[in-house]
Every structure is written in structure tokens, then in C-alpha cells.
Design an enzyme around this catalytic site. Sequence first.
Site, PDB file in Angstrom:
ATOM      1  N   PRO A   1     -12.254  -8.663 -40.136  1.00 41.74           N
ATOM      2  CA  PRO A   1     -13.223  -7.571 -40.319  1.00 41.74           C
ATOM      3  C   PRO A   1     -12.659  -6.459 -41.204  1.00 41.74           C
ATOM      4  O   PRO A   1     -11.496  -6.510 -41.617  1.00 41.74           O
ATOM      5  CB  PRO A   1     -13.421  -7.061 -38.890  1.00 41.74           C
ATOM      6  CG  PRO A   1     -12.102  -7.313 -38.232  1.00 41.74           C
ATOM      7  CD  PRO A   1     -11.591  -8.600 -38.826  1.00 41.74           C
ATOM      8  N   MET A   2     -13.468  -5.464 -41.461  1.00 43.67           N
ATOM      9  CA  MET A   2     -12.989  -4.283 -42.193  1.00 43.67           C
ATOM     10  C   MET A   2     -11.871  -3.598 -41.393  1.00 43.67           C
ATOM     11  O   MET A   2     -11.841  -3.673 -40.165  1.00 43.67           O
ATOM     12  CB  MET A   2     -14.131  -3.295 -42.454  1.00 43.67           C
ATOM     13  CG  MET A   2     -15.089  -3.771 -43.542  1.00 43.67           C
ATOM     14  SD  MET A   2     -16.391  -2.572 -43.913  1.00 43.67           S
ATOM     15  CE  MET A   2     -15.466  -1.265 -44.714  1.00 43.67           C
TER      16      MET A   2
ATOM     17  N   THR B   1      -6.294  -6.050 -47.260  1.00 45.57           N
ATOM     18  CA  THR B   1      -5.788  -5.570 -48.558  1.00 45.57           C
ATOM     19  C   THR B   1      -4.304  -5.224 -48.453  1.00 45.57           C
ATOM     20  O   THR B   1      -3.521  -5.537 -49.351  1.00 45.57           O
ATOM     21  CB  THR B   1      -6.621  -4.363 -49.033  1.00 45.57           C
ATOM     22  OG1 THR B   1      -7.977  -4.791 -49.191  1.00 45.57           O
ATOM     23  CG2 THR B   1      -6.108  -3.819 -50.358  1.00 45.57           C
TER      24      THR B   1
ATOM     25  N   GLU C   1     -11.448  -8.760 -52.082  1.00 44.63           N
ATOM     26  CA  GLU C   1     -12.907  -8.698 -51.888  1.00 44.63           C
ATOM     27  C   GLU C   1     -13.603  -9.962 -52.384  1.00 44.63           C
ATOM     28  O   GLU C   1     -14.628  -9.890 -53.076  1.00 44.63           O
ATOM     29  CB  GLU C   1     -13.490  -7.456 -52.604  1.00 44.63           C
ATOM     30  CG  GLU C   1     -12.834  -6.138 -52.238  1.00 44.63           C
ATOM     31  CD  GLU C   1     -13.213  -5.598 -50.868  1.00 44.63           C
ATOM     32  OE1 GLU C   1     -13.928  -6.296 -50.113  1.00 44.63           O
ATOM     33  OE2 GLU C   1     -12.757  -4.496 -50.542  1.00 44.63           O
TER      34      GLU C   1
HETATM   35  P1  ADP Z   1      -9.003  -4.154 -45.000  1.00 46.71           P
HETATM   36  O1  ADP Z   1      -8.765  -4.550 -46.421  1.00 46.71           O
HETATM   37  O2  ADP Z   1      -8.953  -5.327 -44.042  1.00 46.71           O
HETATM   38  O3  ADP Z   1     -10.259  -3.359 -44.816  1.00 46.71           O
HETATM   39  P2  ADP Z   1      -6.831  -2.272 -45.356  1.00 46.71           P
HETATM   40  O4  ADP Z   1      -5.571  -3.017 -45.617  1.00 46.71           O
HETATM   41  O5  ADP Z   1      -7.535  -1.661 -46.517  1.00 46.71           O
HETATM   42  O6  ADP Z   1      -7.816  -3.226 -44.520  1.00 46.71           O
HETATM   43  O7  ADP Z   1      -6.587  -1.081 -44.351  1.00 46.71           O
HETATM   44  C1  ADP Z   1      -5.800  -1.209 -43.197  1.00 46.71           C
HETATM   45  C2  ADP Z   1      -5.492   0.207 -42.725  1.00 46.71           C
HETATM   46  O8  ADP Z   1      -6.676   0.842 -42.279  1.00 46.71           O
HETATM   47  C3  ADP Z   1      -4.560   0.276 -41.558  1.00 46.71           C
HETATM   48  O9  ADP Z   1      -3.210   0.215 -41.966  1.00 46.71           O
HETATM   49  C4  ADP Z   1      -4.900   1.650 -40.946  1.00 46.71           C
HETATM   50  O10 ADP Z   1      -4.154   2.661 -41.595  1.00 46.71           O
HETATM   51  C5  ADP Z   1      -6.346   1.872 -41.369  1.00 46.71           C
HETATM   52  N1  ADP Z   1      -7.353   1.769 -40.296  1.00 46.71           N
HETATM   53  C6  ADP Z   1      -8.468   2.525 -40.214  1.00 46.71           C
HETATM   54  N2  ADP Z   1      -9.231   2.139 -39.163  1.00 46.71           N
HETATM   55  C7  ADP Z   1      -8.587   1.142 -38.542  1.00 46.71           C
HETATM   56  C8  ADP Z   1      -8.883   0.298 -37.403  1.00 46.71           C
HETATM   57  N3  ADP Z   1      -9.999   0.451 -36.690  1.00 46.71           N
HETATM   58  N4  ADP Z   1      -7.989  -0.658 -37.065  1.00 46.71           N
HETATM   59  C9  ADP Z   1      -6.860  -0.808 -37.779  1.00 46.71           C
HETATM   60  N5  ADP Z   1      -6.527  -0.063 -38.864  1.00 46.71           N
HETATM   61  C10 ADP Z   1      -7.387   0.897 -39.256  1.00 46.71           C
HETATM   62  P1  TMP Z   2     -12.712  -4.105 -46.757  1.00 50.97           P
HETATM   63  O1  TMP Z   2     -12.818  -5.420 -46.023  1.00 50.97           O
HETATM   64  O2  TMP Z   2     -11.599  -4.093 -47.733  1.00 50.97           O
HETATM   65  O3  TMP Z   2     -12.717  -2.941 -45.836  1.00 50.97           O
HETATM   66  O4  TMP Z   2     -13.992  -3.963 -47.696  1.00 50.97           O
HETATM   67  C1  TMP Z   2     -15.233  -4.540 -47.359  1.00 50.97           C
HETATM   68  C2  TMP Z   2     -16.295  -4.124 -48.336  1.00 50.97           C
HETATM   69  O5  TMP Z   2     -17.459  -4.907 -48.087  1.00 50.97           O
HETATM   70  C3  TMP Z   2     -16.721  -2.668 -48.226  1.00 50.97           C
HETATM   71  O6  TMP Z   2     -17.032  -2.156 -49.520  1.00 50.97           O
HETATM   72  C4  TMP Z   2     -18.007  -2.734 -47.415  1.00 50.97           C
HETATM   73  C5  TMP Z   2     -18.580  -4.065 -47.818  1.00 50.97           C
HETATM   74  N1  TMP Z   2     -19.404  -4.740 -46.794  1.00 50.97           N
HETATM   75  C6  TMP Z   2     -20.626  -5.293 -47.177  1.00 50.97           C
HETATM   76  O7  TMP Z   2     -21.031  -5.208 -48.335  1.00 50.97           O
HETATM   77  N2  TMP Z   2     -21.385  -5.929 -46.226  1.00 50.97           N
HETATM   78  C7  TMP Z   2     -20.972  -6.079 -44.933  1.00 50.97           C
HETATM   79  O8  TMP Z   2     -21.706  -6.691 -44.132  1.00 50.97           O
HETATM   80  C8  TMP Z   2     -19.694  -5.533 -44.559  1.00 50.97           C
HETATM   81  C9  TMP Z   2     -19.204  -5.693 -43.158  1.00 50.97           C
HETATM   82  C10 TMP Z   2     -18.949  -4.853 -45.519  1.00 50.97           C
HETATM   83 MG    MG Z   3      -9.731  -4.400 -48.256  1.00 46.64          MG
END
Ligand code: ADP
Ligand code: TMP
Ligand code: MG
Length: 184
Positions: free
Chosen positions: A11-12, A17, A84
Site C-alpha cells: 500500500p501507500m 520507493t 509507480e
Molecule cells: P511508498 O513508496 O510505499 O508510498 P515511501 O518509501 O515513499 O513509501 O515512504 C515511506 C515513508 O513514509 C516511511 O519511511 C515513513 O517516513 C513515511 N510514512 C508516512 N506514513 C506512514 C505509515 N502510515 N506507515 C509507514 N510509514 C509512513
Molecule cells: P506511493 O505508493 O508511492 O505512495 O504512490 C501512489 C500514487 O498512486 C499516489 O500518487 C496516489 C496514487 N493512487 C491512485 O492513483 N489510485 C489509488 O487507488 C491509490 C491507492 C493511489
Molecule cells: Mg512511492
Amino acid sequence: MVGRLTVITGPMYSGKTTELLSFVEIYQIGRKKVAVFKPSLDSRYHSSRVVSHSGNGVEAIVVSSPQEILEHVEEDTKGVFIDEVQFFPKELVDVVKKLINDGIDVFCAGLDLSHKQNPFETTAYLLSLADNVIKKKAVCHRCGEYNATLTLKISGGEEEIDVGGQEKYIAVCRDCYNILRGRS
Ligand code: ADP
Ligand code: TMP
Ligand code: MG
Ligand code: ZN
């Protein structure tokens, strides 16, 4: 020798990254030439960098189609890193196959599921092809446990392709997803 495909998913905020960037560093420390890519759809942060939610980043090539990636890979490139991947069309899979058959290691990071829990097609194909899958978790925004496997959209409508960050999305565990969606 052929290359290897590693797919980092979850998940996000699960650190996809961050993990991708740490593999870039490993190649750089080994003096291996890298090429880092992101889709033009991802306009978050600085436009020509791959940046994590904690602010770390590297220079990246912004591409608008998978084929464009091949134009930027050189004879001595050892690692290709793509963030992404859920925003790329399925043709990315053939590009990745070509790269690994040409002996280049490929690292892909991307969401497995949309906020509606529908699989993102390109990530799903890449996961099937991968030599190595890294499935990450985030901290659940509601209960605080390190068990979030889903992303919930909290504002901005229902669209499944919608670039954004904490203003729109939170990471949650399945129990909290169901509670917040009023399903239990
Ligand atoms: P992704 O690409 O999966 O979205 P990133 O590598 O960009 O993740 O970001 C990870 C960072 O986000 C973590 O190191 C932490 O600093 C921050 N963070 C913010 N919210 C959360 C969360 N709910 N759980 C874990 N990390 C989080
Ligand atoms: P992240 O995984 O690096 O946090 O970035 C996810 C990107 O995808 C962010 O720009 C939000 C977008 N997104 C969508 O477009 N649709 C979705 O359903 C979700 C969960 C994220
Ligand atoms: Mg990311
Ligand atoms: Zn929870």
C-alpha cells in the site's frame, strides 16, 4: 547471463520507493551504471526525481510510455529502476522482459491494489514475472499496528487513478478499512 526482476509492492507509505532507492544505492556503491524512471503521470514532488514520502530522492528520467525506457538504456547499464509501475500500461511487461533477457537487473515498485482493492493490471503482471517479490506493509493510520496492507481514499472522489498524498489517502489494515468503510 540474464538479469533478474525484483518487484516491490504494497500500500501507500509502506516504503516501496525507499526500498527502490536503497537498491539504487547498492548498485551505485558497486559502480554499476543505473537508470531510474518514473511515469509522467506522477507529478508529485520534484518532477524529475523519484522521491519517497520522507523526502529522499534520486534523479529520474520521466517517461510517457514504456518503450521510451529502452531509448535511455545504454550498453553498460546494469540496473533499471522503475517507480509507480501501476501508472504504466501493460506494455511495460514486454519492455521489462527484454531488459532482463538482455542481462539487465530490473527493479519495479508500485501499488498492488487501488483504494477500491482492485488490482493494478501492470503490477499484477510484473508480480507474476518476478524472480523476487518484496511485499511491504505500512503502519495502520487508525489502529497504529504495523499491519496495513490496504490504502483508503479519504477525499477527492472515487477515481482509481488520482495522484496524491496524505491529503487524499491513508494506509490501513483490513479490519480498519472495513470499519472506516462501514462494513462491520
Ligand atoms: P511508498 O513508496 O510505499 O508510498 P515511501 O518509501 O515513499 O513509501 O515512504 C515511506 C515513508 O513514509 C516511511 O519511511 C515513513 O517516513 C513515511 N510514512 C508516512 N506514513 C506512514 C505509515 N502510515 N506507515 C509507514 N510509514 C509512513
Ligand atoms: P506511493 O505508493 O508511492 O505512495 O504512490 C501512489 C500514487 O498512486 C499516489 O500518487 C496516489 C496514487 N493512487 C491512485 O492513483 N489510485 C489509488 O487507488 C491509490 C491507492 C493511489
Ligand atoms: Mg512511492
Ligand atoms: Zn488498523
